[in-house]
Design an enzyme around this catalytic site. Structure first.
Site, PDB file in Angstrom:
ATOM      1  N   TYR A  77      -1.448  -1.475  10.167  1.00  0.00           N
ATOM      2  CA  TYR A  77      -1.505  -1.537   8.695  1.00  0.00           C
ATOM      3  C   TYR A  77      -0.258  -0.881   8.099  1.00  0.00           C
ATOM      4  CZ  TYR A  77      -3.701  -1.340   4.030  1.00  0.00           C
ATOM      5  OH  TYR A  77      -3.993  -1.497   2.689  1.00  0.00           O
TER       6      TYR A  77
ATOM      7  N   SER B  25       0.856  -1.196   0.000  1.00  0.00           N
ATOM      8  CA  SER B  25       0.000   0.000   0.000  1.00  0.00           C
ATOM      9  C   SER B  25       0.884   1.236   0.000  1.00  0.00           C
ATOM     10  CB  SER B  25      -0.874   0.000   1.261  1.00  0.00           C
ATOM     11  OG  SER B  25      -1.578   1.224   1.382  1.00  0.00           O
TER      12      SER B  25
HETATM   13  N1  LIG Z   1      -8.745  -0.510  -1.233  1.00  0.00           N
HETATM   14  C1  LIG Z   1      -7.703   0.283  -1.023  1.00  0.00           C
HETATM   15  O1  LIG Z   1      -7.820   1.514  -0.978  1.00  0.00           O
HETATM   16  C2  LIG Z   1      -6.330  -0.332  -0.864  1.00  0.00           C
HETATM   17  C3  LIG Z   1      -5.224   0.538  -0.870  1.00  0.00           C
HETATM   18  C4  LIG Z   1      -3.956   0.018  -0.726  1.00  0.00           C
HETATM   19  C5  LIG Z   1      -3.788  -1.344  -0.579  1.00  0.00           C
HETATM   20  N2  LIG Z   1      -4.873  -2.165  -0.571  1.00  0.00           N
HETATM   21  C6  LIG Z   1      -4.617  -3.598  -0.413  1.00  0.00           C
HETATM   22  O2  LIG Z   1      -5.235  -4.296  -1.465  1.00  0.00           O
HETATM   23  C7  LIG Z   1      -5.504  -5.628  -1.034  1.00  0.00           C
HETATM   24  C8  LIG Z   1      -6.941  -5.998  -1.363  1.00  0.00           C
HETATM   25  O3  LIG Z   1      -7.813  -5.191  -0.602  1.00  0.00           O
HETATM   26  P1  LIG Z   1      -9.206  -4.661  -1.164  1.00  0.00           P
HETATM   27  O4  LIG Z   1      -9.177  -3.190  -1.066  1.00  0.00           O
HETATM   28  O5  LIG Z   1      -9.503  -5.292  -2.459  1.00  0.00           O
HETATM   29  O6  LIG Z   1     -10.176  -5.179  -0.005  1.00  0.00           O
HETATM   30  P2  LIG Z   1     -11.425  -6.168  -0.006  1.00  0.00           P
HETATM   31  O7  LIG Z   1     -11.923  -6.151   1.385  1.00  0.00           O
HETATM   32  O8  LIG Z   1     -12.351  -5.844  -1.112  1.00  0.00           O
HETATM   33  O9  LIG Z   1     -10.766  -7.581  -0.334  1.00  0.00           O
HETATM   34  C9  LIG Z   1      -9.970  -8.261   0.593  1.00  0.00           C
HETATM   35  C10 LIG Z   1     -10.268  -9.743   0.452  1.00  0.00           C
HETATM   36  O10 LIG Z   1      -9.403 -10.435   1.358  1.00  0.00           O
HETATM   37  C11 LIG Z   1     -10.178 -11.446   1.975  1.00  0.00           C
HETATM   38  N3  LIG Z   1      -9.602 -11.836   3.259  1.00  0.00           N
HETATM   39  C12 LIG Z   1      -9.649 -11.169   4.440  1.00  0.00           C
HETATM   40  N4  LIG Z   1      -9.069 -11.905   5.403  1.00  0.00           N
HETATM   41  C13 LIG Z   1      -8.652 -13.063   4.809  1.00  0.00           C
HETATM   42  C14 LIG Z   1      -8.010 -14.230   5.278  1.00  0.00           C
HETATM   43  N5  LIG Z   1      -7.671 -14.393   6.562  1.00  0.00           N
HETATM   44  N6  LIG Z   1      -7.719 -15.198   4.384  1.00  0.00           N
HETATM   45  C15 LIG Z   1      -8.081 -15.063   3.076  1.00  0.00           C
HETATM   46  N7  LIG Z   1      -8.714 -13.998   2.582  1.00  0.00           N
HETATM   47  C16 LIG Z   1      -8.994 -13.016   3.454  1.00  0.00           C
HETATM   48  C17 LIG Z   1     -11.570 -10.867   2.123  1.00  0.00           C
HETATM   49  O11 LIG Z   1     -12.535 -11.872   2.291  1.00  0.00           O
HETATM   50  C18 LIG Z   1     -11.709 -10.094   0.814  1.00  0.00           C
HETATM   51  O12 LIG Z   1     -12.295 -10.904  -0.185  1.00  0.00           O
HETATM   52  C19 LIG Z   1      -5.159  -5.659   0.437  1.00  0.00           C
HETATM   53  O13 LIG Z   1      -3.847  -6.164   0.608  1.00  0.00           O
HETATM   54  C20 LIG Z   1      -5.196  -4.208   0.836  1.00  0.00           C
HETATM   55  O14 LIG Z   1      -4.429  -3.929   1.985  1.00  0.00           O
HETATM   56  C21 LIG Z   1      -6.139  -1.686  -0.706  1.00  0.00           C
END
Ligand SMILES: NC(=O)c1ccc[n+]([C@@H]2O[C@H](COP(=O)([O-])OP(=O)(O)OC[C@H]3O[C@@H](n4cnc5c(N)ncnc54)[C@H](O)[C@@H]3O)[C@@H](O)[C@H]2O)c1
Length: 270
Positions: free
Chosen positions: A151, A138
């Site tokens: 985080y 991130s």
């Molecule tokens: N959305 C943002 O703004 C953003 C920004 C920077 C980084 N990220 C990163 O992107 C990645 C995806 O996040 P997202 O935004 O798509 O969120 P999201 O919540 O849409 O998706 C996350 C997924 O991870 C799954 N998950 C959670 N705990 C789990 C576990 N113990 N085992 C297996 N799966 C699990 C959830 O069920 C979900 O389907 C993450 O690493 C997040 O930190 C997101």
């Protein structure tokens, strides 16, 4: 045309992971959708085509990674790509109030998961001297103030772990890179995983319009295209790289928020 790749995406049932799964499938790859949201993972995999597969994969569990890799080997004969995507926001609040159990739980989902995924993917990829691992960190791993303490700390560690492991695995023909997204429209911001997330997103979206260089959040597909590139042979000389996809957020203060003396033209004094 190159062979279709076999790709495992953790957290592939939602948000960025789902977008990665769809992007891989759109270019003909086989996708294993790993998640703890079983019904959603099945729905995504079914949508991607008969060759694709949904797996219950809790990234805190080493056994689940072992099973996923074994299934990839048995069903498809290999694993070409691992995307370590699954994460949560983690425990919130002031440092003095955080229970140790919550810290450990969060760290296991955000950071230890990436170690476990790379460990087991490397075991499968090394004999073939080929593979690509893309971790999702991130922008919050590079600058504080955009996520809770756990985080920020774990995402910084994911970036450094990526670089460290990339130096080892490149000697086995495996490239390891990390994508650092800025703010992306996904349920992770809303505290819910069901359909309510879209309504909750409206307020969050408006907040981000204010302080982002590009005055909007990203769509998950805009992150997935960077992930796909790093997973593909088109990035064959890219290794140990942290690719920031943030609309310019980390570049600095938005132009429109800079003081007038910086924005207005004055002839240079000579
Ligand atoms: N959305 C943002 O703004 C953003 C920004 C920077 C980084 N990220 C990163 O992107 C990645 C995806 O996040 P997202 O935004 O798509 O969120 P999201 O919540 O849409 O998706 C996350 C997924 O991870 C799954 N998950 C959670 N705990 C789990 C576990 N113990 N085992 C297996 N799966 C699990 C959830 O069920 C979900 O389907 C993450 O690493 C997040 O930190 C997101």
């Amino acid at each position: 045309m190159s062979e279709r790749k076999v790709c495992l995406v953790t957290g592939g049932a939602s948000g960025i992971g789902e977008a990665c799964a769809r992007a891989f499938a759109a270019r003909g790859d086989i996708v294993i959708v790993g998640d703890i949201q079983d019904a959603k993972a099945v729905a995504v995999a079914n949508d991607l085509g008969a060759q694709c597969l949904a797996l219950h994969l809790d990234v805190r569990e080493e056994r689940d990674f072992e099973d996923a890799c074994r299934i990839a080997q048995e069903r498809y004969g290999r694993l070409d790509v691992l995307v370590n995507n699954a994460a949560i926001v983690g425990t919130l609040g002031p440092i003095a109030s955080i229970p140790v159990e919550d810290w450990d739980y969060s760290q296991n989902v955000i950071l230890r998961s990436v170690f476990l995924g790379m460990k087991h993917a490397a075991r499968l990829m090394t004999p073939r001297q080929s593979g690509a691992i893309v971790n999702i960190a991130s922008a919050a791993g590079m600058i504080s103030g955009y996520g809770p303490h756990i985080y920020n700390a774990c995402k910084a560690a994911v970036i450094q772990l990526t670089k460290s492991v990339s130096l080892e695995l490149v000697e086995q023909g495996i490239r390891v890179n990390v994508v650092c997204p800025g703010n992306v429209e996904t349920p992770i911001h809303t505290g819910v995983t069901d359909d309510r997330w879209k309504a909750r997103m409206e307020k969050i979206r408006a907040e981000h319009h204010e302080d982002q260089a590009m005055p909007r959040m990203a769509q998950p597909a805009e992150i997935a295209s960077a992930v796909c590139w790093l997973a593909s042979d088109e990035s064959s000389y890219v290794n140990g790289h942290a690719l920031v996809v943030d609309g310019g957020m980390l570049a600095g203060r938005p132009w429109r928020q800079q003081p007038p003396f910086l924005r207005e033209f004055h002839p240079t004094r000579r």
